[in-house]
Design an enzyme around this catalytic site. Structure first.
Site, PDB file in Angstrom:
ATOM      1  N   HIS A 105      -4.884   5.578   9.561  1.00 18.93           N
ATOM      2  CA  HIS A 105      -4.733   6.321   8.311  1.00 18.93           C
ATOM      3  C   HIS A 105      -3.947   5.515   7.275  1.00 18.93           C
ATOM      4  CE1 HIS A 105      -0.974   7.528  10.373  1.00 18.93           C
ATOM      5  NE2 HIS A 105      -0.494   7.867   9.190  1.00 18.93           N
TER       6      HIS A 105
ATOM      7  N   HIS B 284      -1.356   5.984   3.734  1.00 22.93           N
ATOM      8  CA  HIS B 284      -0.563   6.779   2.798  1.00 22.93           C
ATOM      9  C   HIS B 284      -0.413   5.940   1.539  1.00 22.93           C
ATOM     10  CE1 HIS B 284       0.552   9.856   5.659  1.00 22.93           C
ATOM     11  NE2 HIS B 284       1.027   8.940   6.497  1.00 22.93           N
TER      12      HIS B 284
ATOM     13  N   TYR C  26       1.486  -4.362   6.728  1.00 25.69           N
ATOM     14  CA  TYR C  26       0.499  -3.723   5.849  1.00 25.69           C
ATOM     15  C   TYR C  26       1.144  -2.661   4.960  1.00 25.69           C
ATOM     16  CZ  TYR C  26      -1.958  -5.803   9.756  1.00 25.69           C
ATOM     17  OH  TYR C  26      -2.369  -6.672  10.737  1.00 25.69           O
TER      18      TYR C  26
END
Length: 189
Positions: free
Chosen positions: A59, A61, A170
């Site tokens: 996922h 954000h 990342y």
């Protein structure tokens, strides 16, 4: 059925969570260069400012600020997801070591549709990579903005991937450290 209506505030800062369809996958970090290219291309076509961003294995954000008078973040996310999926599907068709992609969406495990297994929508050229939707929240004030940016930075620590936010490769925290906006030893505490 819910009656949710997305706010239409141009120039807003918005927090997002975008998930892969298959939780537990590592596709986003394994294909980080493809994801970065998709984001660059989408941003070139329809600009937005990335205030914070963290990519975890399954996922993302992010906190974005849209240009004044522009409230269309859905098209931007659609573009990122489509470009990423298209690139992976093309790579998977090539002989050699292309990514192994899911071919079916998983069974819904929670909520109103729990237990159902949605089919792919061929008319929309849907693949089984992303969840169909994403979650967004319009930032209300500066304190909330700061909290959400820090949430992005700290999320890899929260999930146990690293002990310090700067150890996760990342994340936009590296850009912000380089620009002097945050200390390299920043911690959520």
């Amino acid at each position: 059925m819910s009656c949710y209506i997305r706010p239409r505030r141009g120039g807003a800062s918005v927090f997002f969570t975008v998930n892969l369809a298959h939780r537990g996958s590592r596709l986003l970090v394994e294909e980080i260069l493809t994801l970065r290219a998709a984001v660059r291309q989408a941003s070139a076509a329809r600009p937005f400012h990335i205030d914070a961003w963290v990519v975890l294995p399954d996922h993302i954000h992010a906190v974005w600020t849209l240009p004044p008078g522009d409230s269309d973040f859905s098209t931007r996310w659609g573009s990122i997801k489509a470009r990423f999926s298209r690139s992976l599907n093309e790579a998977a068709r090539q002989p050699g070591d292309g990514p192994t992609l899911p071919t079916e969406l998983p069974v819904v495990t929670a909520g109103r549709y729990a237990g159902l297994k949605p089919g792919l929508r061929a008319d929309k050229r849907e693949s089984a990579i992303w969840q169909r939707r994403f979650w967004e929240h319009h930032v209300r004030d500066l304190n909330e903005y700061r909290r959400l940016v820090r949430y992005c930075w700290d999320n890899p620590v929260k999930h146990g991937y690293v002990e310090r936010a700067v150890d996760w490769p990342y994340s936009s925290i590296h850009r912000d450290v380089r620009l002097g906006l945050v200390e390299a030893n920043w911690a959520a505490a």
